[in-house]
Design an enzyme around this catalytic site. Structure first.
Site, PDB file in Angstrom:
ATOM      1  CD  GLN A 119     -35.490  43.542 -27.113  1.00 38.39           C
ATOM      2  OE1 GLN A 119     -34.376  43.950 -27.351  1.00 38.39           O
ATOM      3  NE2 GLN A 119     -35.719  42.490 -26.360  1.00 38.39           N
ATOM      4  CG  HIS A 120     -38.192  45.448 -22.850  1.00 35.72           C
ATOM      5  ND1 HIS A 120     -37.849  44.137 -22.591  1.00 35.72           N
ATOM      6  CD2 HIS A 120     -37.027  46.101 -23.106  1.00 35.72           C
ATOM      7  CE1 HIS A 120     -36.537  44.005 -22.690  1.00 35.72           C
ATOM      8  NE2 HIS A 120     -36.018  45.178 -23.004  1.00 35.72           N
ATOM      9  CG  ASP A 124     -35.394  47.314 -30.876  1.00 34.54           C
ATOM     10  OD1 ASP A 124     -35.108  46.455 -30.019  1.00 34.54           O
ATOM     11  OD2 ASP A 124     -35.663  48.494 -30.575  1.00 34.54           O
TER      12      ASP A 124
END
Length: 493
Positions: A83-84, A244
């Site tokens: 992520q991110h 995820d």
């Protein structure tokens, strides 16, 4: 006749893992792996997105070869990604620079400034369910604007890591609510991008992918170019995919068509705690994520988990399993600062030493400090979703324990003792990739991915009965945290 198969991809920080799964039984036929390269010093952590694409081919090829599955039997594919991360592309879809990863902390000043610019944490929680921290994508984009303005100006597209790979597969710019909710420019109330927040960070919404209704939505078909690159047949369904953590929840059968408000603790280098719920969470210290299936996935993260405890074991010259309960000793193993509680400058704290203290008790206390921190986050998640964490029916819900630490007896027994809950050890392996495969099945046949994964049995496993909760240890650690809060907040890094 060959059974249909689906492919799930777990593109994490360090590697890509690809599973080939029998779509009817959920049996993992093979797993392929390929490493990523992460670079950077100090707070920088970066990877070349082209490396992820190459790793997908390598891992997928290895999985197909090992499984013996013909490409003709593959009916769908989906990617779950770290992520991110911030991926910026030119007009041809090529990266303009290495991706800034979730654990790149250079944007911490931008996170503080963005929080203040909207009027404080509560304003962000109302819109996004999360408060900006250095991991969030919006802060990284703001860092790029300030430090590499020419690159930001040239950007023709802004993607998350899993979006980048999904677009390479399908030729379609798409994301899902789960991964989008980790950007801090997605409104979890409306399920859409927040134009006020995009304006705040100077990002044209035209640069962003379309948000699918769920991670299992078919957003396109495998292009001829991608099929040739990967050794698959063109035209198979490509799902939107997700982040995820959201994929792991799907793999465990958590969501609207499965288990709701059942806790999961993941014991890795960092520790995470999450549940799937219908209640929209909004609490400082938690990430108020959306899930991949239309529910929510409130998540708490602690920075210090298995790696921190292993460091204590190393300092003491002990095997990680050579432990005793801490008794009178307390160790708060905040070796890299801490996210929850929010103590970014903290160092580790050891208190309660006596002449009779043994090294095994000190190591046991390190386990207890890490587990206490995670279970305290779980209580915060329940409170944020309208449940009383101390109510008997809530406390009796089994806790699913996953991650590398879940293979260690000391971790398992410490979790049981401090939680007082039944503990389920899920049978499923590669839960992120399996969750992605369930999304692929959803894209192929229109089925609910959580129902599919639950039918595959990923969330089932050996259940360990509850043991008497060690309330004295809990209270001892809680008191040490309160008494040492000033020292922890001012610790040097």
């Amino acid at each position: 006749m060959t059974s249909p198969a689906v492919i799930g991809v777990d593109s994490s920080t360090q590697s890509t893992k690809t599973v080939v799964i029998d779509a009817e039984s959920g049996r993992i036929l093979a797993v392929g792996r390929a490493a990523h390269t992460v670079t950077g010093e100090g707070g920088a952590r970066e990877s070349d997105p082209e490396g992820w694409w190459a790793a997908l081919r390598t891992s997928l090829g290895a999985a197909l070869d090992a499984s013996g599955v013909s490409p003709a039997a593959v009916r769908g594919i989906a990617v779950a990604g770290q992520q991110h991360g911030l991926v910026v592309l030119d007009a041809a879809g090529r990266p303009l620079r290495p991706a800034m990863l979730w654990n790149d902390t250079r944007s911490a000043p931008q996170a503080e400034a963005l929080t203040a610019s909207l009027g404080g944490a509560d304003a962000w929680l109302e819109r996004t369910g999360s408060v900006p921290v250095a991991s969030m994508t919006a802060t990284k984009w703001q860092w790029l604007r300030e430090h590499e303005p020419a690159t930001a100006e040239r950007a023709a597209a802004v993607r998350l890591p899993h979006d980048f790979l999904t677009e390479r597969l399908s030729g379609v710019a798409a994301t899902d609510p789960g991964d989008a909710s980790g950007t801090c420019w997605y409104d979890t109330r409306t399920g859409s991008y927040d134009l006020t927040l995009l304006d705040l960070v100077g990002l044209d919404p035209a640069l962003l992918p379309t948000v699918a209704t769920s991670g299992a939505e078919r957003v396109g078909s495998l292009t001829s170019a991608a099929a040739a690159f990967l050794g698959l047949r063109p035209g198979i369904p490509v799902a939107a995919g997700t982040g995820d953590n959201m994929a792991a929840a799907v793999g465990l059968g958590l969501g609207g068509a499965g288990l709701l408000d059942h806790p999961v603790v993941s014991l890795g280098t960092s520790g995470t705690v999450f549940t799937a719920t219908r209640a929209r969470p909004s609490a400082a210290g938690l990430a108020g994520f959306a899930a991949a299936d239309g529910t929510y996935l409130p998540l708490g993260c602690t920075l210090n988990c298995t790696q921190a405890v292993d460091k204590v074991a190393s300092l003491l010259g002990l095997d990680r399993e050579d432990v005793q309960p801490g008794e009178h000793v307390v160790v708060l193993p905040y070796l890299d600062g801490e996210r929850s509680p929010d103590l970014p400058r903290a160092a580790g704290l050891l208190t309660g030493l006596r002449h009779a203290t043994t090294s095994r008790q000190i190591l046991g206390a390190a386990y207890e400090g890490a587990v206490f921190t995670l279970l305290r986050v779980l209580d915060e998640i329940y409170a944020a979703t309208g449940l009383d964490p101390h109510a008997p029916d809530v406390r009796e819900r089994p806790l699913r324990l996953i991650g590398g630490g879940a293979k260690g007896a000391a971790w398992i027994e410490t979790v049981r003792r401090l939680s007082g809950r039944p503990v389920v050890m899920p049978d499923g392996e590669e839960l992120v990739a399996v969750g992605a495969a369930a999304l692929a099945a959803g894209a192929a046949w229109g089925e609910d991915p959580v129902k599919t994964a639950a039918g595959w049995g990923g969330g089932r496993g050996r259940e360990l009965p509850a043991v008497r909760r060690d309330v004295a240890a809990w209270q001892r650690i809680e008191a040490a945290l309160a008494e040492g809060s000033g020292l922890l907040a001012g610790g040097s890094r």
